[in-house]
Scaffold this active site. Structure first.
Site, PDB file in Angstrom:
ATOM      1  N   HIS A  66       0.824  -1.209   0.000  1.00 47.39           N
ATOM      2  CA  HIS A  66       0.000   0.000   0.000  1.00 47.39           C
ATOM      3  C   HIS A  66       0.856   1.255   0.000  1.00 47.39           C
ATOM      4  CE1 HIS A  66      -3.489  -2.281   0.256  1.00 47.39           C
ATOM      5  NE2 HIS A  66      -3.573  -2.453   1.555  1.00 47.39           N
ATOM      6  N   GLU A  85     -19.484  -2.962 -20.303  1.00 45.75           N
ATOM      7  CA  GLU A  85     -18.512  -3.592 -19.406  1.00 45.75           C
ATOM      8  C   GLU A  85     -18.923  -5.001 -18.996  1.00 45.75           C
ATOM      9  OE1 GLU A  85     -18.017  -0.911 -16.072  1.00 45.75           O
ATOM     10  OE2 GLU A  85     -20.145  -0.465 -15.987  1.00 45.75           O
ATOM     11  N   ASP A 121     -13.927  -3.426 -15.865  1.00 50.65           N
ATOM     12  CA  ASP A 121     -14.895  -4.481 -15.578  1.00 50.65           C
ATOM     13  C   ASP A 121     -14.988  -5.478 -16.722  1.00 50.65           C
ATOM     14  OD1 ASP A 121     -15.993  -4.212 -12.979  1.00 50.65           O
ATOM     15  OD2 ASP A 121     -16.863  -2.305 -13.610  1.00 50.65           O
ATOM     16  N   CYS A 142     -13.021   4.164 -21.616  1.00 48.74           N
ATOM     17  CA  CYS A 142     -12.738   4.898 -20.379  1.00 48.74           C
ATOM     18  C   CYS A 142     -12.133   4.040 -19.282  1.00 48.74           C
ATOM     19  CB  CYS A 142     -13.992   5.600 -19.860  1.00 48.74           C
ATOM     20  SG  CYS A 142     -15.246   4.466 -19.267  1.00 48.74           S
TER      21      CYS A 142
HETATM   22  C1  PEP Z   1     -14.534   0.267 -15.995  1.00 47.22           C
HETATM   23  O1  PEP Z   1     -15.122  -0.689 -15.495  1.00 47.22           O
HETATM   24  O2  PEP Z   1     -13.685   0.156 -16.906  1.00 47.22           O
HETATM   25  C2  PEP Z   1     -14.792   1.629 -15.512  1.00 47.22           C
HETATM   26  C3  PEP Z   1     -14.259   2.673 -16.107  1.00 47.22           C
HETATM   27  O3  PEP Z   1     -15.566   1.769 -14.415  1.00 47.22           O
HETATM   28  P1  PEP Z   1     -15.054   1.566 -12.905  1.00 47.22           P
HETATM   29  O4  PEP Z   1     -13.553   1.411 -12.951  1.00 47.22           O
HETATM   30  O5  PEP Z   1     -15.512   2.767 -12.172  1.00 47.22           O
HETATM   31  O6  PEP Z   1     -15.766   0.306 -12.527  1.00 47.22           O
HETATM   32 MG    MG Z   2     -16.865  -0.369 -14.240  1.00 47.06          MG
END
Ligand code: PEP
Ligand code: MG
Length: 588
Positions: free
Chosen positions: A189, A432, A456, A503
Site C-alpha cells: 500500500h 462492461e 470491468d 474509459c
Molecule cells: C470500468 O469498469 O472500466 C470503468 C471505467 O468503471 P469503474 O472502474 O468505475 O468500474
Molecule cells: Mg466499471
C-alpha cells in the site's frame, strides 16, 4: 551499490532521516477483576478515537491522491471492526486480566506472526496493516506522542524498517525527497501511495545492508531500478544529479504538452478526456489538458458522509463541473456502487459474489427514489454545459428502456417545476458486461453513445476478479477474447452511427494506442495523471504504422504476444516487428 526493489519511480539525493520504530512501554500489573469494565471502556474509547483519526486521514488523503489510494484506510477501519481481532483482544483482557494496551499488543503480535508465516505477499501486506492499526490504537491507549518527522530542516530521504500508510499519509512531500524501506515491495500500500504522491521509493533492503543507515548519512537512490548508494562519492552524486535533472526536464516538457492538440504524426486527432470523481481531480485533468470529462464517477459524492446527498447538493457539484469544463463534454455516470464500492449508510446485502450481484444500475432501478434524485440533479445541471448522461453495468435492453423511462418521468417533473434542462441530452451506456457486447447491435439502437469500461469488461470476460491479488497475473487486458469483445462493440456502434469511447485503465496504457487507431476510436478517457504520457505517445506515432501493428495484434492468439508487439512498438515508436526500421522520436 545496494539493490532493492524499485517501487516508485524517481531519483533522490540527500541525507537520511531514520524513522525510529514505534516502541511502547507497557504496564505489567494485572487488572483488578472489579475494574474489567473500566478496561473495556478504555479499549472502546481508544477504538473510537482511532476510527475518527483514520476517517480524518482518509478524507485528507483522498483530496491529495484520489479515492482509490485512500481506500487503503477502509481496510484499516475494517480491522477495527474485525470480530476475530477484537475477540482476541477482549479474551486477553477478560481471561488473563491484562491491561487493554497489553492485550492489543499481544493480539497484534499474534496475528502478525501468523500472517508472516505465510509465503504470500498479499498476506504479508495484511500483517503491515494490522501493525499499523494496532500501533494507532496503542498510541491512543498509552497517550504516547507520534514520532515527529523533521519539517523545519533540509529535505531528507526517509528511511524506515517499514512505512505504514498512516505514516505516509502524514508526510509532507515538500520535505521528503525519497523513501527507503527495509520491508515491502511494489504492490504494498505504501508503494502505491508513494507513486500517487510522486515520491520515489525503494523497498526491500532487509538483509542487504552491511551497516544500518544512520540519520544524517548521505544517500542516492533510484526508485525505478531499486538502486541505493550509501555514502556516494562525488562522481556518483554527479551522475544521480544529472539523472534527476533529466527526469525533471522530461516532466516539465510533458507539462508543456498540456495545451498541444493530441494528433498523430500523420494527422489523426484523438480527444483525450479525464476520468474524475471530484472537483479536485477535475482541476488536475484540466491542468493536464483534458478535453472534457469522459467519465465522472459520481459514487464518490455519496461516500464519506452519513446520508444520501440531496438533489441540491448533487446539482451544485454537477453544475460546477459542467461550467468549469465549458463547451467540452462532461459524461456523468449514474451511481455505480456495489462490488468494491460501499456506502456506510446504505446497507448492501452480504453477497457471495458482489461483482455479480446487487450493483450499479441494478441498485438504481431498484431504488427509484434515489435514482430519480440523481437524474433530476444531472438534468438540472445539463443547461449549464455540454452534459451527457451514462448508465453503468448495463446487461440488457430492458434495463436501458427502464432507465430511459424513469429519465422521461424526471424530465416531465422538471418541466412542471419550470426548471430548464437539455431535453436532447445524449444518453449512453457503459459496455462492461460481456452480455452487453453480444447484444451491442441492439443496444446501439437504444442509446446515443457507448463507453467501453475495460476494467470491468476484462474481469467479466476472463472471470478474473479485479480485486483479487492472487489471480492478478491472469488479469490480461490484451487477451484475444477482450480484444474481440472490444472490436465487436466498436463495429456495432459504427454500424448504428453512434459514438464509442474507451474509459477503462486500458485507455491510460499508451501501448494500446495502435488498437484504438485501427478500430477508429478517437475518444479516450483516463486518469488525469496519464493524460500527458498518452498525448506524448500520440504525437510520436504514425497512425499508418500503428494500424499495421494492431492488425497483427487482432490476429494474435495470446495476450503475451500482443503485449510484446505493442510494447515493442511503443518503445521503438516504429513500424511492425521484423522490419528493423525505427522512427525518430518527435521532439517536444
Ligand atoms: C470500468 O469498469 O472500466 C470503468 C471505467 O468503471 P469503474 O472502474 O468505475 O468500474
Ligand atoms: Mg466499471
Amino acid at each position: 551499490m545496494i539493490q532493492g526493489i524499485g517501487a516508485a519511480a524517481g531519483v533522490a539525493i540527500g541525507k537520511a532521516f531514520v524513522l525510529p520504530n514505534w516502541e511502547w512501554s507497557l504496564p505489567d500489573n494485572e487488572v483488578n477483576p472489579v475494574d474489567l469494565a473500566k478496561e473495556f471502556e478504555r479499549l472502546y474509547e481508544g477504538i473510537r478515537t482511532s476510527k475518527d483519526e483514520i476517517e480524518f486521514i482518509k478524507r485528507e488523503f483522498r483530496e491529495v491522491v484520489g479515492p482509490e489510494e485512500s481506500s487503503i484506510f477502509d481496510a484499516h477501519l475494517a480491522i477495527l471492526d474485525d470480530p476475530v481481532f477484537m475477540s482476541e483482544i477482549r479474551g486477553i483482557i477478560e481471561r488473563q486480566y491484562k491491561a487493554a494496551e497489553v492485550a492489543v499488543k499481544e493480539a497484534i503480535d499474534h496475528f502478525v506472526a501468523m500472517f508472516d508465516l505465510l509465503d504470500d505477499e498479499y498476506m504479508k501486506e495484511r500483517a503491515v496493516d494490522i501493525k499499523d492499526v494496532g500501533n494507532r490504537l496503542l498510541k491512543h491507549l498509552l497517550g504516547a506522542p507520534e514520532v515527529t518527522l523533521p519539517s523545519d530542516t533540509q529535505p531528507y530521504i526517509l528511511v524506515a524498517k517499514e512505512l505504514s500508510p498512516s505514516q505516509l499519509a502524514h508526510l509532507n512531500p515538500t520535505y521528503v525527497l525519497g523513501i527507503v524501506t527495509m520491508m515491502g515491495g511494489k504492490t504494498s500500500h505504501s508503494s502505491i501511495m508513494a507513486r500517487a504522491l510522486g515520491i520515489p521509493l525503494v523497498a526491500g533492503l532487509e538483509n542487504k545492508l552491511s551497516n544500518p543507515i544512520q540519520t544524517g548519512d548521505m544517500l542516492v537512490m533510484d526508485g525505478e531500478t531499486g538502486a541505493v548508494q550509501l555514502h556516494p562519492d562525488e562522481s556518483t552524486v554527479r551522475e544521480y544529479t544529472q539523472m534527476r535533472e533529466k527526469q525533471h526536464k522530461k516532466r516539465e516538457q510533458l507539462e508543456l504538452l498540456s495545451s498541444v492538440e493530441s494528433v498523430t504524426k500523420d494527422g489523426v486527432t484523438l480527444r483525450l478526456a479525464g476520468n474524475i470523481s471530484s472537483v479536485k481531480e477535475l482541476n488536475m485533468a484540466l491542468k493536464y489538458g483534458a478535453e472534457g470529462v469522459g467519465l465522472f464517477r459520481t459514487e464518490f459524492l455519496y461516500m464519506d458522509r452519513d446520508s444520501f446527498p440531496s438533489e441540491e447538493e448533487q446539482f451544485e457539484v454537477y453544475k460546477l463541473v459542467a461550467e468549469k469544463v465549458g463547451s467540452n463534454p462532461v459524461v456523468i455516470r449514474t451511481l455505480d456502487i456495489g462490488g468494491d464500492k460501499h456506502l456506510d449508510y446504505f446497507q448492501l446485502p452480504e453477497e457471495q459474489n458482489p461483482f455479480l450481484g446487487y450493483r450499479a444500475i441494478r441498485i438504481s432501478l431498484d431504488r427509484k427514489d434515489m435514482f430519480k434524485t440523481q437524474l433530476t440533479a444531472i438534468m438540472m445541471a445539463s443547461s449549464y454545459g455540454n452534459v451527457k448522461l451514462m448508465f453503468p453495468m448495463i446487461s440488457s435492453i430492458e434495463e436501458v428502456q427502464e432507465a430511459k423511462a424513469i429519465l422521461g418521468e424526471v424530465m416531465e417533473d422538471l418541466e412542471k417545476r419550470g426548471i430548464p434542462f437539455d431535453r436532447n441530452i445524449p444518453v449512453g451506456i457503459m459496455i462492461e458486461v460481456p452480455a452487453a457486447v453480444m447484444i451491442s447491435d441492439s443496444l446501439a439502437r437504444e442509446v446515443d453513445f457507448f463507453s467501453i469500461g475495460t476494467n470491468d469488461l476484462v474481469q467479466y470476460v476472463l472471470a478474473v476478479d479485479r480485486m483479487n491479488e492472487q489471480i492478478a497475473h491472469m488479469y490480461h487486458p490484451y487477451h484475444p477474447a477482450v480484444l474481440r469483445m472490444i472490436r465487436m462493440t466498436v463495429e456495432a456502434a459504427q454500424d448504428a452511427g453512434i459514438s464509442v469511447s474507451v474509459c477503462g485503465e486500458m485507455a491510460a496504457d499508451e501501448r494500446s494506442l495502435p488498437l484504438w487507431l485501427e478500430l477508429g476510436i478517437s475518444d479516450l478517457s483516463m486518469s488525469p495523471q496519464s493524460l500527458l504520457k498518452v498525448k506524448h505517445r500520440t504525437l510520436n506515432t504514425l497512425a499508418s504504422e500503428a494500424r499495421a501493428v494492431a492488425k497483427a495484434c487482432f490476429k494474435s492468439r495470446t495476450s503475451s504476444e500482443t503485449e510484446a508487439q505493442l510494447t515493442r512498438f511503443a518503445v521503438s515508436g516504429g513500424i511492425p516487428l521484423g522490419s528493423g526500421a525505427e522512427t525518430k522520436e518527435r521532439t517536444l
